[in-house]
Design a protein around this motif. Structure first.
Motif, PDB file in Angstrom:
ATOM      1  N   TRP A 622       0.735  -1.251  -0.117  1.00 11.41           N
ATOM      2  CA  TRP A 622      -0.047  -0.071   0.011  1.00 11.41           C
ATOM      3  C   TRP A 622       0.873   1.228  -0.007  1.00 11.41           C
ATOM      4  O   TRP A 622       0.296   2.266  -0.478  1.00 11.41           O
ATOM      5  CB  TRP A 622      -0.974  -0.038   1.183  1.00 11.41           C
ATOM      6  CG  TRP A 622      -2.152  -1.045   0.916  1.00 11.41           C
ATOM      7  CD1 TRP A 622      -2.139  -2.151   1.078  1.00 11.41           C
ATOM      8  CD2 TRP A 622      -3.347  -0.802   0.254  1.00 11.41           C
ATOM      9  NE1 TRP A 622      -3.528  -2.848   1.126  1.00 11.41           N
ATOM     10  CE2 TRP A 622      -3.869  -1.775   0.201  1.00 11.41           C
ATOM     11  CE3 TRP A 622      -3.877   0.508  -0.627  1.00 11.41           C
ATOM     12  CZ2 TRP A 622      -5.353  -1.864  -0.591  1.00 11.41           C
ATOM     13  CZ3 TRP A 622      -4.791   0.308  -1.124  1.00 11.41           C
ATOM     14  CH2 TRP A 622      -5.713  -0.938  -0.992  1.00 11.41           C
ATOM     15  N   ILE A 623       1.929   1.262   0.569  1.00 13.60           N
ATOM     16  CA  ILE A 623       2.982   2.472   0.526  1.00 13.60           C
ATOM     17  C   ILE A 623       3.526   2.646  -1.095  1.00 13.60           C
ATOM     18  O   ILE A 623       3.374   3.836  -1.584  1.00 13.60           O
ATOM     19  CB  ILE A 623       4.263   2.260   1.337  1.00 13.60           C
ATOM     20  CG1 ILE A 623       3.755   2.161   2.750  1.00 13.60           C
ATOM     21  CG2 ILE A 623       5.499   3.304   0.853  1.00 13.60           C
ATOM     22  CD1 ILE A 623       4.907   2.031   3.545  1.00 13.60           C
ATOM     23  N   THR A 624       3.737   1.439  -1.584  1.00 14.40           N
ATOM     24  CA  THR A 624       3.868   1.472  -3.247  1.00 14.40           C
ATOM     25  C   THR A 624       2.582   2.009  -4.065  1.00 14.40           C
ATOM     26  O   THR A 624       2.649   2.899  -5.001  1.00 14.40           O
ATOM     27  CB  THR A 624       4.388   0.240  -3.859  1.00 14.40           C
ATOM     28  OG1 THR A 624       5.436  -0.272  -2.829  1.00 14.40           O
ATOM     29  CG2 THR A 624       4.775   0.072  -5.301  1.00 14.40           C
ATOM     30  N   ALA A 630      -1.410   7.577  -7.926  1.00 13.50           N
ATOM     31  CA  ALA A 630      -1.666   9.201  -7.959  1.00 13.50           C
ATOM     32  C   ALA A 630      -0.995   9.451  -9.474  1.00 13.50           C
ATOM     33  O   ALA A 630      -1.364  10.299 -10.234  1.00 13.50           O
ATOM     34  CB  ALA A 630      -0.792   9.680  -7.074  1.00 13.50           C
ATOM     35  N   THR A 631      -0.097   8.451 -10.295  1.00 13.72           N
ATOM     36  CA  THR A 631       0.572   8.968 -11.324  1.00 13.72           C
ATOM     37  C   THR A 631      -0.023   8.186 -12.561  1.00 13.72           C
ATOM     38  O   THR A 631      -0.021   8.310 -13.728  1.00 13.72           O
ATOM     39  CB  THR A 631       2.042   8.699 -11.333  1.00 13.72           C
ATOM     40  OG1 THR A 631       2.239   7.250 -10.823  1.00 13.72           O
ATOM     41  CG2 THR A 631       2.613   9.515 -10.313  1.00 13.72           C
ATOM     42  N   TYR A 636      -6.295   1.430 -16.965  1.00  8.44           N
ATOM     43  CA  TYR A 636      -5.890   0.613 -16.306  1.00  8.44           C
ATOM     44  C   TYR A 636      -5.709   1.219 -14.842  1.00  8.44           C
ATOM     45  O   TYR A 636      -5.044   0.497 -14.025  1.00  8.44           O
ATOM     46  CB  TYR A 636      -4.424   0.249 -16.829  1.00  8.44           C
ATOM     47  CG  TYR A 636      -4.648  -0.348 -18.114  1.00  8.44           C
ATOM     48  CD1 TYR A 636      -5.217  -1.551 -18.033  1.00  8.44           C
ATOM     49  CD2 TYR A 636      -4.371  -0.054 -19.144  1.00  8.44           C
ATOM     50  CE1 TYR A 636      -5.099  -2.585 -19.354  1.00  8.44           C
ATOM     51  CE2 TYR A 636      -4.225  -0.738 -20.460  1.00  8.44           C
ATOM     52  CZ  TYR A 636      -4.791  -2.181 -20.345  1.00  8.44           C
ATOM     53  OH  TYR A 636      -5.068  -2.621 -21.464  1.00  8.44           O
ATOM     54  N   LEU A 637      -6.362   2.232 -14.541  1.00  6.82           N
ATOM     55  CA  LEU A 637      -6.185   2.759 -13.003  1.00  6.82           C
ATOM     56  C   LEU A 637      -6.925   1.770 -12.171  1.00  6.82           C
ATOM     57  O   LEU A 637      -6.290   1.409 -10.960  1.00  6.82           O
ATOM     58  CB  LEU A 637      -6.655   4.031 -13.108  1.00  6.82           C
ATOM     59  CG  LEU A 637      -6.712   4.826 -11.565  1.00  6.82           C
ATOM     60  CD1 LEU A 637      -5.253   4.906 -11.067  1.00  6.82           C
ATOM     61  CD2 LEU A 637      -7.500   6.155 -11.690  1.00  6.82           C
ATOM     62  N   PRO A 638      -7.925   1.099 -12.487  1.00  6.30           N
ATOM     63  CA  PRO A 638      -8.536   0.138 -11.431  1.00  6.30           C
ATOM     64  C   PRO A 638      -7.630  -1.157 -11.033  1.00  6.30           C
ATOM     65  O   PRO A 638      -7.719  -1.690  -9.996  1.00  6.30           O
ATOM     66  CB  PRO A 638      -9.866  -0.268 -12.073  1.00  6.30           C
ATOM     67  CG  PRO A 638     -10.336   0.897 -12.918  1.00  6.30           C
ATOM     68  CD  PRO A 638      -8.777   1.454 -13.456  1.00  6.30           C
TER      69      PRO A 638
END
Length: 753
Positions: A622-624, A630-631, A636-638
Motif C-alpha cells: 500500500w505504500i507503493t 496518483a500517477t 488501467y487505473l482500477p
C-alpha cells in the motif's frame, strides 16, 4: 409612309453634315408635331469637337463619329410612334417627338433637357422658375434616353424638378434604382447590380478566383467596378488588376455595345404613374417596372469565339436575376460551361478538404498557402479559411482530417488480457480459501487448528479473504453506480474485519506467552475479542456509511485524453477514500506491533512471526500503491488497486494459513497433542532458565555493590543491607517460580491457548 421615308432621309442628311447649330431649331435632330410630345436622347455621334476659338465661347460645337447602331435606335423610336399614331390605340390623340443627338456629351444632353423643360406653346423657349410645377405644362411630357448612365444621371436630376418621366433603354448604373434621388426615372434594362452579380456567379461557377477587370472611365464603369469588387469579394474571388480605359474609342475594331430595345409608350395625363404600373407582354413573357423603376428582365450570356479568323457570338444561357441562376437550354451550352471550368484562373491551387488557407505576404486573399488542419480540427470543403474545431469532449480528429470521429469509450474490459490475468489470480485465491477451509474442517481436533483460534475464527478470516478476492470483480467491466459504491465498501469492511480478527489472535498469543505480570494484567483487561472486533469493524462501517451518504462514488467520463473517453469511477471524496485506507493501516500497524512482540514463540507454532511478515507485505504494497495510483492515468487505473488488493490479500493469507497447512499436510508427526506439549514445555523451561539467570545476574551485581563501599555512612549501610535482603528474596522467589513454572506451565498454557 412616304412622309416617314422623306423624314428619315432629311434626318440622315442633317446628321451626316453635323454642323454646329446656330438656332435652337437646328439643334433638334428630328421632330414631329403632336398633341403630346415625347423627347428622345440618343448618342448618334461619338463625340463633340472641342472649340478652337480663343477665348472659348459657350456654344454647342460640331459632333463627329457617326454611330449607325444608335441611329437605328432613334429610327426605332420614330417608327414606334408612327405605328401608334396610325393605330386606334390612342383615338383622337397624336403623338409627336423631339429627338436630340447628345454626341455622347453631358453638356449637349443638358441643353436638350432645358429645351424639354421649356413651357409648352410658348414663343419664347424659356424655363419658368416656380415653387410648384404641378400645373406647369412643359414642352414634352416624357423622355426616352439617354444611353450612357453618366448622361442619364445628369439629365434625370433636371427632369426631377417637374417629375417628368424618363425611360432609359441602356443606362444600367445601380445608383439609378435609388428612387429618392431619381424618383421619375425608369428603365427597360436590369440594374448593374444584377449584371455584376451574374458575372460574379459565372466566375464562381467556372471555379476561378484570380481575375482582372477592365472598365471605362465614366460613371457607368466606376459604379459597376465598385459593385463588382464587392460581390467578387463575397465569393472569395480576387482581383489581380484593374484597368480603366477612356470611355470613348475611335478605334473601330473594338465593338462598343450591342443593344436591343423595344419602347412602347402610352402618353396621357399623369404619365409617370401610368408608366410605373404598365405591364406588357412579348413572346409569352410579361414585363413590368418594379419599385425601383427597373424592368423585370434578365441577361443573355453570350460567348465570343473566334473560328477561322471570324468572330462568332453564341448565346450560352439566360440569367434569371430574380433567382440568381443561369438557365441552360441545351446540352451544347452545358458543354461550353464545362469548357469554361477547365480554364485555370487562380493565384493558388485550391486547398483540399482537411486543409485550410494560410495567407502569404500578398495582400490578395486569393494568394495563400495550404496547411494541414491540426489535431482535433477538420475542414470538409475546399478552400476553407479556417479549420473547424471538434467537440473535444465527445469527438477527435487526426491531422488533416475532413471530419470528426466519435471518441471510443474505454474501461477495464472483461476481455482485456490484464483483466483476465487479474481475474485468474482472484479465482486462484478463492480456490486457496476454499481449500484451506476444507483442510481446517477435516483437521478440526488437531492442535494446529485449535492454536489458530478455533474453526469459527478461521472461518471468519477465510470469509474476509474470500470477499476481498471477490471485490476485485467490481473493479472490472463497465463502471456502474452500484459497482462504484460496492467495490471500495466491500473491500474496506471485509479487510478491516480480517485485520481485526488477526489483531485479536496477536493479542491472544502475546497474552499466552508473556511472563511479565504487569503486561499480563493489562492484556487480560484489554483482551475482549468480540467487542474489539465489532468496535474496530463498526468504525469502518461508519466511515463507509458517511462516505456513501455525503459523497458517494459515481461514474464519470474522463475526456482529457485526445482520442478516447475513459469511463471510470470517481471516488466522490478523496478524503473519505483516504480515511478508509488510513484506518485499515492503523489497525494493521497495531497488529504488527503486537505480533512483533510475540515473534519468539515455539518455532513450529510461531504464528506471530508470520503475522508480522503478512503485515509487512501489506505495508509495502500500500505504500507503493499511493504514488503509483496518483500517477497512473487511463483505463488501467482500477488494475493498480486490484494488484495491491491481491498482493496484500495473498500476503496475509499465505503468512497466516500456509505454514499451518504445511504442518497439517507435511509434518503430521508434529501435529499431535504430545508433540505440542513437548514443544511448549521445552519453550517454557528455556524461558524460565533465562529468567532465573537474569535474576542471578542482578543478585551478583547488588552483592558487588555492597562490598566495594565499606566506608559509607550508617544510613547507607542500612540501605545496602535492605537491598541485599531484597535481592536474596528475589533470587529465592525466582528459583521457586522457575520450579513452579516448570511443573505447571504446560498445562496452564494449553488451557489458555
Amino acid at each position: 409612309m412616304a412622309l416617314l421615308i422623306v423624314l428619315i432621309t432629311c434626318f440622315v442628311i442633317i446628321l451626316a453634315t453635323s454642323q454646329p447649330c446656330q438656332t435652337p431649331d437646328e439643334f433638334v435632330a428630328a421632330s414631329s408635331p403632336g398633341h403630346i410630345i415625347i423627347g428622345g436622347l440618343f448618342a448618334i455621334h461619338e463625340k463633340m469637337l472641342s472649340s478652337e476659338d480663343y477665348p472659348r465661347r459657350p456654344q454647342i460645337q460640331k459632333c463627329v463619329g457617326f454611330e449607325i447602331s444608335i441611329f437605328l435606335q432613334a429610327l426605332a423610336m420614330i417608327h414606334t410612334i408612327e405605328m401608334i399614331n396610325n393605330s386606334t390605340l390612342l383615338s383622337g390623340v397624336k403623338l409627336g417627338y423631339e429627338i436630340y443627338d447628345t454626341c455622347t456629351e453631358v453638356t449637349v444632353a443638358m441643353a436638350a433637357a432645358l429645351r424639354f423643360l421649356s413651357k409648352f406653346n410658348c414663343s419664347r423657349e424659356t424655363v419658368e422658375f416656380q415653387c410648384d410645377y404641378s400645373s406647369y405644362m412643359p414642352r414634352v411630357r416624357a423622355v426616352i434616353g439617354a444611353g450612357y448612365s453618366e448622361i442619364t444621371m445628369a439629365v434625370s436630376r433636371m427632369l426631377n424638378l417637374q417629375l417628368m418621366p424618363q425611360v432609359s433603354y441602356e443606362s444600367t448604373a445601380e445608383i439609378l434604382s435609388d428612387k429618392i434621388r431619381f424618383p421619375s426615372f425608369l428603365r427597360t434594362v436590369p440594374s448593374d447590380f444584377y449584371q455584376t452579380k451574374a458575372m460574379a456567379h459565372l466566375i464562381q461557377k467556372s471555379g476561378w478566383n484570380w481575375i482582372g477587370i477592365i472598365t471605362t472611365d465614366d460613371d457607368y464603369g466606376r459604379l459597376a467596378l465598385n459593385a463588382f469588387a464587392i460581390q467578387t469579394a463575397e465569393k472569395n474571388v480576387c482581383i489581380a488588376f484593374k484597368e480603366v480605359l477612356p470611355a470613348f474609342f475611335s478605334d473601330k475594331t473594338i465593338e462598343d455595345r450591342i443593344n436591343q430595345t423595344l419602347e412602347k409608350i402610352i402618353a396621357e395625363a399623369q404619365l409617370l404613374d401610368v408608366l410605373k404600373n404598365v405591364t406588357f407582354t412579348d413572346g409569352g413573357n410579361s414585363f413590368h417596372f418594379d419599385a425601383h423603376g427597373d424592368l423585370n428582365t434578365g441577361y443573355d450570356l453570350v460567348l465570343w469565339k473566334e473560328l477561322n479568323d471570324h468572330m462568332t457570338v453564341t448565346k450560352m444561357a439566360e440569367y434569371d436575376l430574380q433567382n440568381d441562376v443561369f438557365i441552360i437550354t441545351d446540352q451544347e451550352t452545358k458543354n461550353e460551361f464545362k469548357n469554361l471550368q477547365q480554364i485555370q484562373s487562380k493565384c493558388s491551387p485550391e486547398c483540399s478538404p482537411g486543409q485550410m488557407k494560410k495567407t502569404t505576404r500578398s495582400h490578395h486573399i486569393c494568394c495563400y498557402e495550404c496547411v494541414n488542419c491540426p489535431e482535433n480540427h477538420y475542414s470538409n470543403q475546399t478552400d476553407m479559411d479556417r479549420c473547424l474545431l471538434c467537440n473535444n469532449e465527445t469527438h477527435w480528429a487526426p491531422v488533416r482530417s475532413t471530419m470528426c470521429f466519435e471518441k471510443e469509450v474505454e474501461y477495464l474490459n472483461w476481455n482485456d488480457s490484464l483483466a483476465i490475468l487479474l481475474l485468474a489470480l482472484s479465482l486462484l485465491g478463492i480456490m486457496f480459501v476454499l481449500a484451506i477451509g476444507i483442510i481446517f474442517t477435516r483437521n478440526l481436533s488437531t492442535p494446529v487448528v485449535k492454536s489458530s483460534g478455533g474453526l469459527v475464527v478461521c472461518y471468519v478470516i477465510l470469509l474476509c479473504h474470500f470477499l476481498n478476492f471477490a471485490s476485485t470483480g467490481f473493479f472490472i467491466g463497465e463502471p456502474q453506480d452500484f459497482t462504484c459504491k460496492t467495490r471500495q465498501t466491500l473491500f474496506g469492511v471485509s479487510f478491516t474485519l480480517c485485520i481485526s480478527c488477526i489483531l485479536m489472535k496477536s493479542l491472544k498469543i502475546l497474552l499466552a506467552f508473556s511472563f511479565d505480570p504487569k503486561l499480563q494484567k493489562f492484556l487480560k483487561c484489554l483482551y475482549k475479542p468480540v467487542p474489539i472486533i465489532f468496535t474496530c469493524t463498526g468504525i469502518q462501517v461508519a466511515i463507509c456509511t458517511l462516505w456513501l451518504t455525503f459523497a458517494a462514488p459515481t461514474v464519470e467520463e474522463n475526456v482529457s485524453l485526445p482520442r478516447v473517453i475513459i469511463l471510470e469511477c470517481e471516488e466522490g471524496s478523496i478524503f473519505a477514500f483516504g480515511t478508509m485506507l488510513g484506518y485499515i493501516a492503523i489497525l494493521a500497524f497495531v497488529c504488527f506491533i503486537c505480533a512483533f512482540k510475540g515473534r519468539k514463540l515455539p518455532e513450529n507454532y510461531n504464528e506471530a512471526k508470520f503475522i508480522t511478515f503478512g503485515m509487512l507485505i501489506y505495508f509495502i504494497a500500500w505504500i507503493t500503491f499511493i504514488p503509483v495510483y496518483a500517477t497512473t492515468f487511463g483505463k488501467y487505473l482500477p488494475a493498480v488497486e486490484i494488484i495491491v488488493i491481491l498482493i496484500s490479500n495473498y500476503g496475509i493469507l499465505c503468512c497466516t494459513f500456509f505454514p499451518k497447512c504445511y504442518v497439517i499436510l507435511c509434518k503430521q508427526e508434529t501435529n499431535t497433542k504430545s508433540a505440542f506439549l513437548k514443544m511448549i514445555y521445552s519453550y517454557s523451561s528455556h524461558s524460565a532458565d533465562i529468567l532465573a539467570m537474569s535474576h542471578a545476574s542482578l543478585d551478583s551485581i547488588n552483592s558487588n555493590a555492597t562490598v566495594t563501599d565499606p566506608s559509607s555512612t550508617g544510613a547507607s549501610a542500612t540501605w545496602q543491607q535492605s537491598q541485599g535482603l531484597q535481592a536474596q528474596a528475589s533470587a529465592h522467589m525466582c528459583r521457586e517460580s522457575a520450579t513452579s513454572v516448570a511443573k505447571t506451565l504446560p498445562r496452564k498454557r494449553i488451557s489458555s491457548i
